[in-house]
Design an enzyme around this catalytic site. Structure first.
Site, PDB file in Angstrom:
ATOM      1  N   ASP A 611       2.134  15.019  19.938  1.00  0.00           N
ATOM      2  CA  ASP A 611       0.794  14.946  19.990  1.00  0.00           C
ATOM      3  C   ASP A 611       0.344  16.036  21.288  1.00  0.00           C
ATOM      4  O   ASP A 611       1.078  16.089  22.344  1.00  0.00           O
ATOM      5  CB  ASP A 611       0.373  13.603  20.575  1.00  0.00           C
ATOM      6  CG  ASP A 611       0.759  12.651  19.151  1.00  0.00           C
ATOM      7  OD1 ASP A 611       0.915  13.109  18.099  1.00  0.00           O
ATOM      8  OD2 ASP A 611       0.332  11.679  19.371  1.00  0.00           O
ATOM      9  N   LYS A 701      -9.638   6.625  29.720  1.00  0.00           N
ATOM     10  CA  LYS A 701      -9.069   7.586  28.681  1.00  0.00           C
ATOM     11  C   LYS A 701     -10.022   8.174  27.712  1.00  0.00           C
ATOM     12  O   LYS A 701      -9.993   9.493  27.560  1.00  0.00           O
ATOM     13  CB  LYS A 701      -7.891   6.761  28.204  1.00  0.00           C
ATOM     14  CG  LYS A 701      -7.353   7.822  27.125  1.00  0.00           C
ATOM     15  CD  LYS A 701      -5.840   7.140  26.400  1.00  0.00           C
ATOM     16  CE  LYS A 701      -5.377   8.117  25.204  1.00  0.00           C
ATOM     17  NZ  LYS A 701      -4.003   7.275  24.988  1.00  0.00           N
ATOM     18  N   ASP A 866      -4.640  16.927  16.110  1.00  0.00           N
ATOM     19  CA  ASP A 866      -3.902  17.646  17.309  1.00  0.00           C
ATOM     20  C   ASP A 866      -2.499  16.679  17.280  1.00  0.00           C
ATOM     21  O   ASP A 866      -1.914  16.632  18.323  1.00  0.00           O
ATOM     22  CB  ASP A 866      -4.169  17.521  18.515  1.00  0.00           C
ATOM     23  CG  ASP A 866      -4.934  16.162  18.978  1.00  0.00           C
ATOM     24  OD1 ASP A 866      -4.759  15.340  18.246  1.00  0.00           O
ATOM     25  OD2 ASP A 866      -5.183  15.796  20.236  1.00  0.00           O
TER      26      ASP A 866
END
Length: 933
Positions: A611, A701, A866
């Site tokens: 990732d 986050k 991604d």
């Protein structure tokens, strides 16, 4: 398909001569079928006889003359006549029931939303039937003769057994057995239209005008059948509302749950339509939903009767057709578009004029990857479902206990509360306290009701995923056709079970091809398990060591996934992982490899993920050659991974602790006497004290991750509020009592987090500001922001001012929104959405270029934006390929080309200079071990 399944259910019940063996939901849906079908057929006839001056009383012994209003019939009538009433009845019952169970949010339960989704399901069926008919018409003569013979045998058998009841023979046959009739009666609509003409002739209607009117109506319906054009929103709304209205009038259930102990029959509507006040829009909103008792019936039989009727766009058992044009690819019969354009005609025209060869090749490469169902994980997931073990996507089967409705609302406030506050402060305070207490109780009740509605949706979602896995578990390979959104991001078309889905979906899927682990495969499996457990900010070697240190737990997860005493329902080690089902799948592969005695030769099919590290910031850093930003997101060589989230968190924690420790130098006993500045300081201090000690990496986050994608202050506040609320609940706080304080504290925390982000990533902020400025200049000319992605995909932002208009239906007036390209652009959305959309077009280009490079190397590759996937033995080579494509991509003058394209299109606009770039060495990315991890 649904008709055939119902016919099979009935046939089995007939053979047993036991209709009572059918479950309660199946019996109820079958009871709805005949009256619903009759009403639909009557309205079809009404359309074809409209304006003829003839009162249609139906065919003798078939249809009652229902009182069906003609509202909008001229507009939606052709669409209503596009399928046989039998099919429409089944599609309506299935689609609406599934829709109401799956969608729990108010905006998704709106009458307009349910109606349009129902009409869209019918439109899809018409498209399928059209494609199937064309396919069948081109079939060999021998096959057609076999079909006619089988059809004749079936009708003879039915005649011999006396199966003439419509309800017991749902798949309606045709009286004659001509070649064209074989197709029409089996799967297509025109044959049922012909009988209206025959009926008109039988009646010997006087006057050519009447016959011409019927033939014209018939022709309009046939035109709908033969046209590929999308149905317009107004017609779809009218059609959907008509069918919903008929469902309301016919769909009832007996023995509601709260009266099961009574012996008297009582019919209760299976669905409810009511109006409520929408606080956001300040307008009344019509809602259509399933009755609570109907949901309880479905829940009690664990959704068994509805799960087969869920979805058309499923995985394929053959490789998808290659994309060769924007309208030609993916499924053989189902209609699919290369791009989800949101109805933007400009985008569609641009696609027709563009060289999409690279994009086609990338999607085709992803679609050719074969998958299989992981039966070990399916078995565990089904056990979690049947034994009510909430885990990940498997929700609890038990609803929350809803607090009772507050006994009574408080007395009305006196008209002049300001005067009352001065004349009788005690009475004023009493009124305020009573109202706040009532509001608090009402809000708490509504919150638990919403939680239960959320559970309904989650149960339905989990069941759909599990059912799809069951359907495909025995196939040697399944495939996922892909298309892309208007930014170029690739998505599998099937909506439920795919690798882009949740942890459960990903755990249920594995590559169909197995490959030997080789010398490094087991190492990467161990790293992969640590990543799935949330241990992804340490070195690779430390991650592998984490798995080795927990090897006993790994083995227990495989041998005893629910513990040595499953009845205790104890939470096992693997269940505590961030992604438990994927983690369990990794445990199986690691143990199998070790127990094989030769791990390097062990044949492994599990995908291992690499990732991106806050991938949006990686793209911004590469665009601006930002050395500082690049180092923060692992574009530079380092012995251990950088964690941008930790960096932001530490600064936010410092600022909050500093604010919480402050002592205010003014009196806070009477807040009404504070100045604006003092009130601001008081609120900040109070908010800091509430959240001090609660801030961790998880709190910031999502805001950090989405900041580069244009998250708004409101969006950041909601992201933070979700995490803070969880932590306060864990500490025993009553959320309803301090709801206002939480709201205020999360606003404070969102502002601090976004300020810190702006300070740490100056290069990204400069590039984002330049993109925003250019978008503002373009939109000022009433033009949508458009660009060409690095792989040649034309991207056009579809945001325009919405123009609403009213459509009158049976139940209410419905407001529809026109998003035509003729409308003015939505300037603020064009501006705010462009930076994140542009970055998405870059990350999608990187992913598809990597897919093509991996295919060139003969390696299996899949991805979720991604997150790049391949076999464990090929991780090292994939790491090399994805770095090379990234460097090659950003060595191109992307911003310069973007600006040049705009200057050519808009010569009158003077665009600002591109921000000065840094000195980041892009080639260093090739040796940066934690660029993707």
């Amino acid at each position: 398909e649904s008709e055939e399944k119902y016919a099979k259910v009935l046939e089995d019940a007939q053979k047993r001569q036991d209709y009572g063996s059918m479950n309660v939901v199946q019996r109820h849906i079958l009871d709805w079928y005949q009256p619903l079908k009759d009403r639909i057929e009557q309205q079809q006839r009404n359309f074809l006889y409209l304006d003829t001056g003839v009162q249609d009383d139906g065919d003798e012994g078939v249809v009652d003359n229902f009182d069906l209003p003609p509202t909008g019939l001229k507009q939606y009538g052709p669409h209503l006549c596009s399928l046989q009433p039998q099919k429409l009845a089944v599609i309506t019952a299935h689609t609406v029931l599934m829709d109401c169970l799956a969608n729990h949010k108010q905006e998704l339960q709106s009458l307009r939303g349910v109606a349009i989704r129902l009409a869209t399901a019918i439109e899809t069926e018409v498209n399928i039937q059209r494609a199937m008919k064309k396919q069948m018409e081109n079939a060999p003569i021998e096959w057609k003769e076999q079909m006619m013979a089988k059809r004749e045998e079936a009708q003879q058998a039915a005649a011999a057994t006396g199966k003439n009841n419509e309800k017991e023979n749902i798949v309606a046959g045709s009286a004659s057995l001509t070649e064209s009739n074989i197709f029409d009666s089996w799967m297509y609509g025109p044959s049922h239209l012909n009988r209206f003409i025959e009926d008109a002739n039988r009646r010997k209607l006087k006057g050519n005008k009447r016959m011409m009117r019927i033939e014209k109506a018939n022709a309009r319906a046939r035109a709908i059948l033969e046209s590929d054009a999308e149905w317009d929103s107004a017609s779809k709304t009218m059609l959907g509302v008509f069918l919903l209205n008929q469902l309301l009038n016919t769909a009832t259930i007996q023995y509601p749950h709260h009266k099961r102990d009574q012996t008297e029959h009582e019919d209760v509507p299976a669905f409810e339509y009511f109006k409520t006040f929408n606080q956001l829009t300040k307008k009344r909103l019509g809602l259509f939903t399933v009755h609570d008792d109907m949901h309880e019936m479905v829940k009690d039989e664990k959704y068994e009767s509805i799960k087969p009727f869920s979805n058309r766009h499923k995985p394929m058992i053959l490789p998808p057709r290659d994309w060769v044009s924007p309208n030609d690819g993916a499924y053989s019969w189902l209609k699919a578009e290369f791009m989800r354009t949101r109805g933007c005609q400009t985008q569609k025209e641009a696609l027709e004029l563009s060289d999409l060869s690279t994009a086609f090749a990338g999607l085709n490469s992803l679609g050719r990857v074969p998958w299989v169902i992981n039966k070990d994980i399916l078995e565990v997931a089904e056990t979690c479902w049947t034994k009510d073990i909430p885990l990940g996507d498997i929700p609890s089967q038990t609803d929350y206990e809803v607090p009772p409705t507050p006994e009574s609302s408080p007395d009305k406030f006196p008209e002049d509360m300001k005067t009352l506050k001065l004349t009788d402060p005690d009475l004023y305070a009493k009124h305020i306290d009573e109202f706040n207490e009532y509001r608090l109780k009402l809000h708490k009740r509504e919150r638990f009701i919403q939680r239960n509605m959320d559970l309904r949706s989650l149960r339905c979602s989990a069941l759909l995923k599990l059912e799809e896995a069951r359907q495909f578990k025995d196939f040697e390979a399944i495939y996922y056709p892909y298309n892309m959104d208007f930014r170029g991001r690739a998505y599998p078309i099937p909506p439920y079970l795919s690798n882009i889905g949740s942890d459960l979906c990903r755990g249920l899927l594995t590559f169909a091809e197995s490959k030997p682990l080789g010398p490094r495969g087991l190492y990467w499996l161990k790293v992969h398990l640590a990543n799935l457990g949330g241990n992804d900010k340490i070195t690779f070697d430390e991650r592998a060591q984490f798995t080795d240190d927990n090897m006993e737990n790994v083995r227990l997860a495989v041998t005893h996934p629910f513990g040595k005493n499953p009845e205790l329902k104890e939470t096992q080690w693997w269940m505590k992982l961030d992604d438990p089902f994927q983690g369990l799948a990794a445990c199986h592969e690691i143990i199998n490899a070790i127990d094989s005695g030769d791990p390097e030769s062990y044949m492994c099919a599990m995908p291992v993920h690499m990732d991106g590290s806050c991938n949006g910031l990686q793209h911004y850093a590469a665009l601006g050659l930002d050395t500082g930003g690049g180092a923060a997101v692992n574009l530079c060589k380092s012995d251990k991974p950088s964690d941008v989230y930790i960096g932001v968190m530490e600064e936010v924690v410092r600022l909050v602790a500093e604010e919480a420790s402050k002592k205010l130098d003014f009196d806070t006993s009477d807040l009404d006497q504070l100045s604006t500045e003092q009130m601001k300081a008081f609120r900040s201090n109070k908010s800091a004290k509430l959240v001090n000690g609660l801030i961790d990496r998880g709190v910031v986050k999502r805001t950090v991750m989405t900041s580069v994608y244009g998250v708004t202050f409101i969006g950041a506040k909601e992201q933070i509020r979700e995490k803070i609320t969880e932590k306060l609940e864990e500490k025993g706080h009553d959320i309803d009592d301090i709801n206002d304080d939480i709201f205020q504290a999360c606003s404070y925390l969102a502002k601090i987090t976004m300020d810190v982000m702006g300070q740490l990533f100056v290069g990204a902020k400069q590039t984002m500001n330049w993109l925003t400025t250019c978008a503002r200049l373009i939109s000022a000319y009433e033009q949508p922001v458009a660009w060409i992605s690095p792989i040649g995909v034309p991207c056009v932002q579809p945001y325009r001012q919405q123009r609403s208009y009213m459509v009158t239906t049976f139940l209410q007036r419905v407001t529809l929104v026109d998003n035509s390209d003729d409308l003015p652009v939505h300037k603020s959305r064009q501006v705010s959405a462009f930076p994140p959309n542009y970055v998405h077009s870059l990350d999608s280009s990187h992913m598809l270029l990597t897919a093509l490079e991996m295919e060139k190397r003969g390696l299996t590759f899949s991805a979720v934006h991604d997150s790049f996937w391949t076999h464990a033995c090929d991780v090292d080579e994939m790491n090399e390929a994805l770095r090379e494509t990234f460097v090659d991509l950003y060595k191109q003058p992307l911003l310069e080309d973007l600006k040049a394209g705009w200057e050519m299109r808009y010569p009158d606009i003077e665009f600002p200079d591109i921000p000065q770039k840094g000195d980041l060495d892009l080639d260093e990315v090739k040796s940066a071990p934690y660029f993707f991890q």
